[in-house]
Design a protein around this motif. Structure first.
Motif, PDB file in Angstrom:
ATOM      1  N   GLN A  66      64.878  19.036 111.480  1.00 23.95           N
ATOM      2  CA  GLN A  66      63.852  18.475 112.368  1.00 23.95           C
ATOM      3  C   GLN A  66      64.457  17.369 113.231  1.00 23.95           C
ATOM      4  O   GLN A  66      65.186  16.514 112.721  1.00 23.95           O
TER       5      GLN A  66
ATOM      6  N   ASP B 106      61.403  22.576  93.628  1.00 17.58           N
ATOM      7  CA  ASP B 106      61.776  22.241  95.011  1.00 17.58           C
ATOM      8  C   ASP B 106      62.386  20.842  95.030  1.00 17.58           C
ATOM      9  O   ASP B 106      61.679  19.857  94.819  1.00 17.58           O
TER      10      ASP B 106
ATOM     11  N   GLU C  88      57.359  30.582 107.242  1.00 12.60           N
ATOM     12  CA  GLU C  88      56.775  29.241 107.416  1.00 12.60           C
ATOM     13  C   GLU C  88      55.828  29.116 108.596  1.00 12.60           C
ATOM     14  O   GLU C  88      55.273  28.052 108.845  1.00 12.60           O
TER      15      GLU C  88
ATOM     16  N   SER D 268      63.531  24.298 107.046  1.00 14.11           N
ATOM     17  CA  SER D 268      63.471  23.751 108.408  1.00 14.11           C
ATOM     18  C   SER D 268      63.321  22.231 108.453  1.00 14.11           C
ATOM     19  O   SER D 268      63.637  21.608 109.466  1.00 14.11           O
ATOM     20  N   ASN D 269      62.848  21.619 107.342  1.00 20.64           N
ATOM     21  CA  ASN D 269      62.780  20.148 107.298  1.00 20.64           C
ATOM     22  C   ASN D 269      64.138  19.555 107.670  1.00 20.64           C
ATOM     23  O   ASN D 269      64.217  18.515 108.318  1.00 20.64           O
TER      24      ASN D 269
ATOM     25  N   ARG E 127      69.425  23.293 115.671  1.00 24.03           N
ATOM     26  CA  ARG E 127      68.586  23.535 114.498  1.00 24.03           C
ATOM     27  C   ARG E 127      69.007  24.777 113.722  1.00 24.03           C
ATOM     28  O   ARG E 127      69.169  24.752 112.507  1.00 24.03           O
TER      29      ARG E 127
ATOM     30  N   ASN F 131      49.485  26.991 105.863  1.00 19.16           N
ATOM     31  CA  ASN F 131      49.345  25.533 105.928  1.00 19.16           C
ATOM     32  C   ASN F 131      48.436  25.197 107.109  1.00 19.16           C
ATOM     33  O   ASN F 131      48.726  25.579 108.246  1.00 19.16           O
TER      34      ASN F 131
ATOM     35  N   ASN G 297      51.242  27.818 110.255  1.00 18.71           N
ATOM     36  CA  ASN G 297      51.171  26.383 109.976  1.00 18.71           C
ATOM     37  C   ASN G 297      50.542  25.716 111.192  1.00 18.71           C
ATOM     38  O   ASN G 297      51.020  25.906 112.316  1.00 18.71           O
TER      39      ASN G 297
ATOM     40  N   ASP H 120      53.733  31.521 103.858  1.00 18.28           N
ATOM     41  CA  ASP H 120      53.185  30.192 103.605  1.00 18.28           C
ATOM     42  C   ASP H 120      51.977  29.995 104.515  1.00 18.28           C
ATOM     43  O   ASP H 120      51.982  30.401 105.680  1.00 18.28           O
TER      44      ASP H 120
ATOM     45  N   ILE I 162      61.481  28.740 102.073  1.00 19.15           N
ATOM     46  CA  ILE I 162      60.416  28.716 103.076  1.00 19.15           C
ATOM     47  C   ILE I 162      61.124  28.472 104.398  1.00 19.15           C
ATOM     48  O   ILE I 162      61.704  27.406 104.601  1.00 19.15           O
TER      49      ILE I 162
ATOM     50  N   LEU J 275      57.397  20.008  93.276  1.00 22.18           N
ATOM     51  CA  LEU J 275      58.228  19.154  94.136  1.00 22.18           C
ATOM     52  C   LEU J 275      58.900  18.045  93.324  1.00 22.18           C
ATOM     53  O   LEU J 275      58.349  17.587  92.321  1.00 22.18           O
TER      54      LEU J 275
ATOM     55  N   ASP K 233      49.750  26.116 100.930  1.00 21.38           N
ATOM     56  CA  ASP K 233      50.518  24.893 101.177  1.00 21.38           C
ATOM     57  C   ASP K 233      49.577  23.734 101.479  1.00 21.38           C
ATOM     58  O   ASP K 233      49.214  23.488 102.634  1.00 21.38           O
TER      59      ASP K 233
ATOM     60  N   VAL L 120      54.906  25.900  92.936  1.00 23.02           N
ATOM     61  CA  VAL L 120      56.059  25.113  93.384  1.00 23.02           C
ATOM     62  C   VAL L 120      55.908  23.691  92.854  1.00 23.02           C
ATOM     63  O   VAL L 120      54.859  23.065  93.030  1.00 23.02           O
TER      64      VAL L 120
ATOM     65  N   ASN M   3      51.464  25.912  96.493  1.00 22.76           N
ATOM     66  CA  ASN M   3      52.483  25.077  97.144  1.00 22.76           C
ATOM     67  C   ASN M   3      51.814  23.787  97.601  1.00 22.76           C
ATOM     68  O   ASN M   3      51.355  23.721  98.726  1.00 22.76           O
TER      69      ASN M   3
ATOM     70  N   MET N 271      50.808  23.037 112.336  1.00 26.13           N
ATOM     71  CA  MET N 271      51.767  22.194 113.061  1.00 26.13           C
ATOM     72  C   MET N 271      52.257  22.911 114.322  1.00 26.13           C
ATOM     73  O   MET N 271      52.605  22.265 115.311  1.00 26.13           O
ATOM     74  N   PHE N 272      52.279  24.252 114.286  1.00 30.55           N
ATOM     75  CA  PHE N 272      52.662  25.008 115.484  1.00 30.55           C
ATOM     76  C   PHE N 272      51.450  25.105 116.404  1.00 30.55           C
ATOM     77  O   PHE N 272      50.345  25.445 115.964  1.00 30.55           O
TER      78      PHE N 272
HETATM   79  N1  THG Z   1      58.701  22.293 100.530  1.00 23.89           N
HETATM   80  C1  THG Z   1      57.608  23.034 100.251  1.00 23.89           C
HETATM   81  N2  THG Z   1      56.692  23.366 101.179  1.00 23.89           N
HETATM   82  C2  THG Z   1      56.852  22.931 102.444  1.00 23.89           C
HETATM   83  C3  THG Z   1      57.972  22.166 102.801  1.00 23.89           C
HETATM   84  C4  THG Z   1      58.913  21.833 101.799  1.00 23.89           C
HETATM   85  N3  THG Z   1      55.909  23.248 103.385  1.00 23.89           N
HETATM   86  C5  THG Z   1      55.961  22.648 104.700  1.00 23.89           C
HETATM   87  C6  THG Z   1      57.396  22.436 105.152  1.00 23.89           C
HETATM   88  N4  THG Z   1      58.135  21.767 104.103  1.00 23.89           N
HETATM   89  C7  THG Z   1      58.046  23.774 105.462  1.00 23.89           C
HETATM   90  N5  THG Z   1      57.501  24.334 106.687  1.00 23.89           N
HETATM   91  C8  THG Z   1      57.937  23.904 107.925  1.00 23.89           C
HETATM   92  C9  THG Z   1      57.355  24.470 109.043  1.00 23.89           C
HETATM   93  C10 THG Z   1      57.772  24.095 110.305  1.00 23.89           C
HETATM   94  C11 THG Z   1      58.776  23.150 110.454  1.00 23.89           C
HETATM   95  C12 THG Z   1      59.370  22.593 109.349  1.00 23.89           C
HETATM   96  C13 THG Z   1      58.957  22.989 108.072  1.00 23.89           C
HETATM   97  C14 THG Z   1      59.234  22.713 111.784  1.00 23.89           C
HETATM   98  N6  THG Z   1      58.359  22.745 112.806  1.00 23.89           N
HETATM   99  C15 THG Z   1      58.667  22.367 114.148  1.00 23.89           C
HETATM  100  C16 THG Z   1      59.110  20.893 114.236  1.00 23.89           C
HETATM  101  O1  THG Z   1      58.560  20.055 113.516  1.00 23.89           O
HETATM  102  O2  THG Z   1      60.009  20.613 115.014  1.00 23.89           O
HETATM  103  C17 THG Z   1      57.441  22.548 114.998  1.00 23.89           C
HETATM  104  C18 THG Z   1      57.844  23.040 116.318  1.00 23.89           C
HETATM  105  C19 THG Z   1      56.658  23.464 117.134  1.00 23.89           C
HETATM  106  O3  THG Z   1      55.667  22.723 117.173  1.00 23.89           O
HETATM  107  O4  THG Z   1      56.740  24.509 117.765  1.00 23.89           O
HETATM  108  O5  THG Z   1      60.361  22.302 111.948  1.00 23.89           O
HETATM  109  O6  THG Z   1      59.930  21.147 102.019  1.00 23.89           O
HETATM  110  N7  THG Z   1      57.461  23.461  98.983  1.00 23.89           N
END
Ligand code: THG
Length: 268
Positions: A206, A164, A6, A202-203, A211, A45, A9, A43, A231, A126, A77, A124, A100, A11-12
């Motif tokens: 959060q 999913d 994952e 990981s969702n 964790r 993203n 992304n 993945d 993932i 959803l 993604d 995928v 995805n 987001m990191f």
């Molecule tokens: N289903 C499918 N695809 C997906 C998801 C899903 N793609 C995106 C996501 N959900 C799965 N990927 C992540 C990647 C990171 C986190 C959660 C899901 C995560 N990130 C930290 C946070 O938010 O706390 C970032 C921490 C940081 O910034 O260092 O938890 O459900 N098909």
């Protein structure tokens, strides 16, 4: 288990910065680390910090950089059909791709299944439709059935479909994880051969303190219910060890005294 890493992304922080500065090094390194940790697919993203108009170009760049270091499947993604198409073109230069993802509205399903067929990609589906995330087992199953029907209509093999059920943070709704576990069990009964089932693990944790613990306990239960793709973070070694042990205990992998090290050696 198909492990989809994952960590590429936006987001990191490190990846978000790399996209902004067009610096390939952090992306390449994150790809390599996840593969060394046992990822079977990655993945990709772009995150939400990239302006909408630039997301397709950012997706193309991320995929091109990742393709320099691996020919393993890349999971594209993004919710936009156009960005996914651009991603598919870049990813299928060598190796396969997984879309995805699609949601369950009839027009979305037809368009995305058409792309999956055109590129020979996995996809995928959803548990989301025009009413949002389906909250009940029945609602998730209904969208799952529609997804499988749309795949068949478009000539996409059920072996390329990943349902999913959508896992959300346990600290938002404590009833939801149990509903997802039961949905996984029932998704596997929707067709023969059974559809694959995937979650974005990981969702779940959060905003939580423990964790890694929450993730690995849930992954164990989900594997018990029939999950066969996830993932998640392949750099979490306790999660990986838990996953491999769950598979051994369910006779999905062969036991040997050194099975934990054998798992990663088999991926190298
Ligand atoms: N289903 C499918 N695809 C997906 C998801 C899903 N793609 C995106 C996501 N959900 C799965 N990927 C992540 C990647 C990171 C986190 C959660 C899901 C995560 N990130 C930290 C946070 O938010 O706390 C970032 C921490 C940081 O910034 O260092 O938890 O459900 N098909």
């Amino acid at each position: 288990m198909l492990v989809i890493g994952e960590r590429i992304n936006g987001m990191f922080e490190a990846i978000g910065e790399a996209i902004k500065n067009k610096d390939p090094k952090p992306v390449r390194e994150m790809a390599e680390k996840q593969l060394a940790g046992g990822a079977d697919a990655l993945d990709i993203n772009v995150g939400t910090r990239v302006p909408k108009a630039e997301r397709a170009a950012a997706m193309r760049w991320l995929i091109e950089v990742t393709r320099e270091v691996t020919d393993k499947p890349l999971s594209i993604d993004n919710p936009s059909l156009e960005t996914v198409r651009v991603g598919l073109q870049a990813a299928t230069i060598k190796g396969r791709a997984i879309i995805n993802s699609t949601t369950g509205q009839a027009e979305k399903l037809a368009a995305f299944m058409g792309l999956a067929h055109e590129f020979g990609a996995g996809i995928v589906g959803l548990s989301i439709d025009e009413n949002g995330v389906a909250a009940t087992i029945e609602g998730k199953l209904e969208i799952g059935m529609r997804t499988l029907a749309a795949a068949t209509d478009a000539g996409v093999s059920i072996e390329d479909v990943y349902l999913d059920p959508i896992i959300l943070p346990v600290n938002c709704d404590q009833k939801a994880p149990g509903i997802v576990i039961e949905t996984i069990r029932q998704f596997r009964l929707l067709s023969d051969p059974a559809p694959h089932v995937v979650i974005g693990l990981s969702n779940l944790s959060q905003g939580a303190t423990e964790r890694s613990l929450i993730n690995r306990v849930f992954l164990t239960m989900a594997i018990g219910a029939g999950l066969d793709a996830s993932i998640h973070d392949p750099l979490d070694t306790e999660l990986t060890n838990t996953m491999v042990t769950a598979e051994i205990l369910l006779n999905k992998a062969i036991y040997s005294d050194s099975y934990l090290t054998a798992y990663l050696q088999g991926k190298a």
